[in-house]
Write a protein that holds these residues in place. Structure first.
Motif, PDB file in Angstrom:
ATOM      1  N   ALA A 122      31.750  25.148  39.699  1.00 22.44           N
ATOM      2  CA  ALA A 122      31.635  23.691  39.800  1.00 22.44           C
ATOM      3  C   ALA A 122      30.704  23.148  38.734  1.00 22.44           C
ATOM      4  O   ALA A 122      29.520  23.498  38.704  1.00 22.44           O
ATOM      5  N   LEU A 123      31.237  22.296  37.873  1.00 23.92           N
ATOM      6  CA  LEU A 123      30.460  21.741  36.759  1.00 23.92           C
ATOM      7  C   LEU A 123      29.849  20.402  37.176  1.00 23.92           C
ATOM      8  O   LEU A 123      30.561  19.428  37.435  1.00 23.92           O
ATOM      9  N   LEU A 124      28.536  20.366  37.236  1.00 22.33           N
ATOM     10  CA  LEU A 124      27.802  19.160  37.615  1.00 22.33           C
ATOM     11  C   LEU A 124      27.324  18.469  36.345  1.00 22.33           C
ATOM     12  O   LEU A 124      26.466  18.995  35.626  1.00 22.33           O
ATOM     13  N   GLU A 150      24.900  17.340  28.632  1.00 25.42           N
ATOM     14  CA  GLU A 150      25.360  16.340  27.666  1.00 25.42           C
ATOM     15  C   GLU A 150      26.042  15.168  28.367  1.00 25.42           C
ATOM     16  O   GLU A 150      25.715  14.005  28.120  1.00 25.42           O
ATOM     17  N   ASP A 151      27.001  15.456  29.234  1.00 23.32           N
ATOM     18  CA  ASP A 151      27.677  14.382  29.966  1.00 23.32           C
ATOM     19  C   ASP A 151      26.721  13.668  30.911  1.00 23.32           C
ATOM     20  O   ASP A 151      26.823  12.454  31.108  1.00 23.32           O
ATOM     21  N   LEU A 152      25.791  14.420  31.495  1.00 20.96           N
ATOM     22  CA  LEU A 152      24.815  13.793  32.379  1.00 20.96           C
ATOM     23  C   LEU A 152      23.974  12.784  31.609  1.00 20.96           C
ATOM     24  O   LEU A 152      23.738  11.674  32.087  1.00 20.96           O
ATOM     25  N   SER A 153      23.532  13.160  30.422  1.00 24.18           N
ATOM     26  CA  SER A 153      22.723  12.239  29.617  1.00 24.18           C
ATOM     27  C   SER A 153      23.481  10.959  29.306  1.00 24.18           C
ATOM     28  O   SER A 153      22.920   9.857  29.352  1.00 24.18           O
ATOM     29  N   ASP A 182      23.174  30.714  47.723  1.00 27.54           N
ATOM     30  CA  ASP A 182      23.581  32.017  47.193  1.00 27.54           C
ATOM     31  C   ASP A 182      24.720  31.895  46.188  1.00 27.54           C
ATOM     32  O   ASP A 182      25.688  32.669  46.212  1.00 27.54           O
ATOM     33  N   CYS A 183      24.610  30.902  45.308  1.00 28.88           N
ATOM     34  CA  CYS A 183      25.576  30.720  44.221  1.00 28.88           C
ATOM     35  C   CYS A 183      24.959  31.180  42.908  1.00 28.88           C
ATOM     36  O   CYS A 183      23.743  31.133  42.727  1.00 28.88           O
ATOM     37  N   VAL A 184      25.805  31.567  41.994  1.00 30.13           N
ATOM     38  CA  VAL A 184      25.355  31.803  40.630  1.00 30.13           C
ATOM     39  C   VAL A 184      25.022  30.450  39.998  1.00 30.13           C
ATOM     40  O   VAL A 184      25.690  29.448  40.271  1.00 30.13           O
ATOM     41  N   ALA A 185      23.994  30.410  39.163  1.00 34.08           N
ATOM     42  CA  ALA A 185      23.614  29.173  38.466  1.00 34.08           C
ATOM     43  C   ALA A 185      23.769  29.382  36.964  1.00 34.08           C
ATOM     44  O   ALA A 185      23.160  30.289  36.397  1.00 34.08           O
ATOM     45  N   ILE A 186      24.582  28.537  36.325  1.00 34.47           N
ATOM     46  CA  ILE A 186      24.849  28.628  34.894  1.00 34.47           C
ATOM     47  C   ILE A 186      24.264  27.390  34.223  1.00 34.47           C
ATOM     48  O   ILE A 186      24.596  26.262  34.589  1.00 34.47           O
ATOM     49  N   ASP A 187      23.420  27.602  33.217  1.00 33.10           N
ATOM     50  CA  ASP A 187      22.717  26.490  32.587  1.00 33.10           C
ATOM     51  C   ASP A 187      23.530  25.868  31.449  1.00 33.10           C
ATOM     52  O   ASP A 187      24.497  26.446  30.944  1.00 33.10           O
ATOM     53  N   THR A 188      23.093  24.715  31.034  1.00 35.29           N
ATOM     54  CA  THR A 188      23.777  23.914  30.025  1.00 35.29           C
ATOM     55  C   THR A 188      23.781  24.589  28.659  1.00 35.29           C
ATOM     56  O   THR A 188      23.035  25.548  28.400  1.00 35.29           O
ATOM     57  N   LEU A 189      24.618  24.079  27.773  1.00 35.81           N
ATOM     58  CA  LEU A 189      24.780  24.671  26.446  1.00 35.81           C
ATOM     59  C   LEU A 189      23.808  24.078  25.427  1.00 35.81           C
ATOM     60  O   LEU A 189      23.177  23.048  25.673  1.00 35.81           O
ATOM     61  N   VAL A 190      23.707  24.750  24.291  1.00 34.41           N
ATOM     62  CA  VAL A 190      23.015  24.233  23.115  1.00 34.41           C
ATOM     63  C   VAL A 190      24.100  23.854  22.117  1.00 34.41           C
ATOM     64  O   VAL A 190      24.856  24.717  21.655  1.00 34.41           O
TER      65      VAL A 190
END
Length: 286
Positions: A122-124, A150-153, A182-190
């Motif tokens: 799920a992309l937040l 990026e989209d959040l900003s 207990d989900c995996v967390a994936i951080d934003t890109l550069v």
């Protein structure tokens, strides 16, 4: 399953889709959304399906497809991907612009209607999505929360800075929600994929915040990200020493003990266990 590096590849570029499997990424994401212009969506769907249904395409990594968020395009994506999908190599799907658990439930229902359940990443990437992060993480089909700065900003009207203070609250909220459920967390890109120093600095922050992995938009970003999310030799040695000392303490009936002058209790034991768990997962990918 390890998801240190999550690499996006445009869905309308067949040669890049096939090469992505050799990038070393833990997850390759065939993108039907932002990386594809509106007039090439149909071509991208066909291309992605052709690659995923090719019996010669069997990479040693997770294969994911990012769907489109709009209802019409979303339906077209699923129709092409899931029709007669018995031979399709598709391990998970990524849903962009998630703003509620209902978005995940809708996708899950569509997948089950085709008898093709898949884990959902799920992309937040909006204010509403960040505020709904705990509910999204709690949805049954959600297997990972992915933070999109990026989209959040753009949604906030914020100005992106190298320090990222304008999105720090959201970045932390996403990883906390993931941990709570207990989900995996994936951080934003550069986005500056040619700036290796910037990537390494940002990935170090991702690790510090508790993320499990990070998005990539270029194969050159994969190795630095994998390195950042693989525990160092010093970390592994510390973790092994802590767990060895714990075994000795357990025999002696002591709940607190010392390692190299540091008092060790339950939180540090949990940290040591996580370091070794991540090490085992990373070694499995080598």
């Amino acid at each position: 399953m390890v998801r240190r590096s999550v690499l996006f590849t445009p869905g309308d570029r067949p040669e890049m889709l096939r090469k992505a499997a050799d990038s070393g990424a833990d997850v390759i994401v065939f993108d039907l959304e932002d990386a594809v212009s509106p007039d090439r969506k149909g071509e991208a769907r066909t291309t992605v399906r052709e690659v995923l249904s090719d019996s010669a395409f069997d990479p040693d990594c997770e294969v994911c497809v990012r769907l489109n968020a709009s209802s019409e395009a979303f339906g077209d994506d699923l129709a092409v991907l899931l029709e007669d999908s018995t031979s399709l190599r598709l391990d998970s799907v990524m849903l962009p612009k998630v703003e509620s658990a209902a978005d995940i439930d809708e996708l899950e229902a569509e997948l089950e209607a085709h008898d093709e359940p898949r884990p959902v990443l799920a992309l937040l990437e909006s204010a509403a999505g960040i505020l709904a992060a705990p509910d999204v993480a709690a949805a049954e089909a959600t297997d990972a929360l992915v933070f999109g700065a990026e989209d959040l900003s753009a949604d906030l009207g914020a100005t992106r800075t190298p320090e990222g203070t304008e999105v720090l609250y959201a970045r932390q909220r996403a990883v906390v929600a993931a941990a709570a459920h207990d989900c995996v967390a994936i951080d934003t890109l550069v986005t500056d994929f040619g700036n290796d120093e910037r990537l390494r600095e940002d990935a170090a922050v991702s690790v510090q915040l508790g993320y499990d992995g990070k998005l990539a938009i270029h194969p050159a970003q994969v190795a630095p990200i994998n390195e950042a999310f693989t525990p160092s030799i010093e970390e592994r040695e510390w973790a092994e020493a802590v767990l060895e000392a714990k075994r000795e303490a357990d025999k002696a009936g002591r709940g607190v003990f010392e390692v190299d002058g540091e008092m060790i209790d339950a939180p540090l034991i949990a940290q040591a266990e996580r370091i070794l768990e991540r090490t085992r997962a990373a070694n499995h990918r080598k």
